[in-house]
Design a protein around this motif. Structure first.
Motif: not given
Length: 363
Positions: A308-316, A14-19, A326-332
């Motif tokens: 460790s940077p990731f795109l917001l769209s990959d948040a789930s 139920d948690t996802a990146v949405v418009s 698996e990462v120290i600090k993930a950022i979106l």
């Protein structure tokens, strides 16, 4: 429309990146264009609907560790805020009670948490009350400045140790090499203290390895130094707290910034007979935020190594990686703030699995 990481129900799916609609700032509020937002243990607990997080009202946009630019203002907001780079205060109180008036709104009985009590910053844009803003340097990488909030938590925990003279403090143990424990250990190390960061075997591939690369001494707890006068328990492990009480010197101090999934049993008689100080540490003051921003501004490249940077769209998917350590600090990074695709490098890195027995909470 804008994109946001929304918790819409109790299931992980139920948690996802949405418009969603771009929010409009109301009276005493500003609209922030998000540059980066960190994910932490509290976000994971809310995502999984773990025990103790049933109070989170849905739908809600997650995210409380953020940095961004003020893009619009509501009524009764000084226009001077427009264009400022800011970090929101994650935990704040009512502003009226004696606790808040003393500058400790983070422990106000009526406190609220950004991204859990109300919509947060894991979005391309977010609305925040102007009195929750801390202005930060405009010329420091967002990948570093996004660490202000968690580093402020660590700064506050270190301040609770009440130690100023490195030569007089003896050995300091930090249990729990998650972001808060690791950051606190790094601050103490930079201050000249003798610090050992303690973790488990599952922490070896990522967290303890990174700690050692940054100059810290690490341990699995099987051999601890003598003369331990100060201990910071950041793991949220009952066994770690018991170990601290058993091994710290008489008259020593234990500071606990972690929250525990289960109420720990402690030997109060041992605490009394050896006059051990057991002190809680929760949240951070605005002065802690300012000190954290100074730490980062003085050496942003050092602190960026935790990110460790990731795109917001990959948040789930990133929430899963955070939950597995698996990462120290993930950022979106919102796509609107990311570099062009051919140069971004914001992809899921191949980091070895490192399952955690306990994921300490922040709130």
């Amino acid at each position: 429309m804008t994109r946001a990481l929304v918790k819409r129900g109790s299931a992980e799916s139920d948690t996802a990146v949405v418009s969603t609609q771009v929010p409009s700032p109301g009276a005493h509020e500003v609209l922030i264009r998000t540059e980066a937002v960190g994910l932490c243990g509290s976000d994971v607990h809310a995502w999984r609907q773990d025990a103790g997080y049933e109070w989170v009202q849905v739908p809600v946009i997650l995210g409380h560790e953020a940095v961004g630019i003020v893009a619009d203002i509501g009524d009764d907001v000084d226009p001077g805020w427009l264009g400022k780079r800011v970090v929101p205060v994650s935990i704040d109180g009512c502003g009226r009670c004696p606790v808040c008036q003393s500058g400790r709104g983070y422990i106000c009985p009526q406190r609220s948490v950004l991204g859990l009590s109300f919509d947060g910053a894991a979005a391309e844009a977010c609305v925040i009350a102007v009195d929750r803003l801390v202005e930060v340097a405009p010329d420091v990488s967002a990948h570093a400045m996004v660490l202000v909030e968690p580093l402020a938590i660590a700064v506050h925990a270190v301040s609770r140790l009440s130690v100023a003279d490195p030569s007089a403090s003896g050995e300091i143990i930090v249990t729990g090499p998650g972001p808060i424990g690791l950051m606190a250990a790094l601050i103490l190390h930079q201050q000249g203290h003798r610090v050992t960061l303690v973790g488990t075997e599952s922490d070896l591939p990522v967290r303890l390895s990174k700690a050692e690369s940054l100059g810290l001494r690490s341990s699995l707890g099987d051999s601890l130094p003598a003369g331990i006068s100060l201990w910071l328990e950041a793991s949220g492990s009952s066994q770690a707290l018991a170990t601290a009480i058993e091994n710290i010197d008489s008259g020593g101090t234990i500071v606990v910034p972690a929250l525990f999934a289960r109420i720990p049993e402690v030997d109060v008689n041992l605490i009394t007979r050896r006059e051990i100080g057991l002190i809680g540490s929760y949240g951070a003051s605005r002065s802690d935020y300012a000190k954290a921003a100074e730490h980062i501004g003085s050496d942003p490249h050092f602190w960026e190594q935790l990110v460790s940077p990731f795109l917001l769209s990959d948040a789930s998917e990133v929430l899963g990686r955070v939950s597995r350590g698996e990462v120290i600090k993930a950022i979106l990074i919102p796509e609107s703030s990311a570099p062009a695709p051919e140069t971004t490098g914001l992809v899921l890195s191949e980091t070895p699995d490192s399952a955690l027995s306990d994921l300490p909470a922040d709130f």
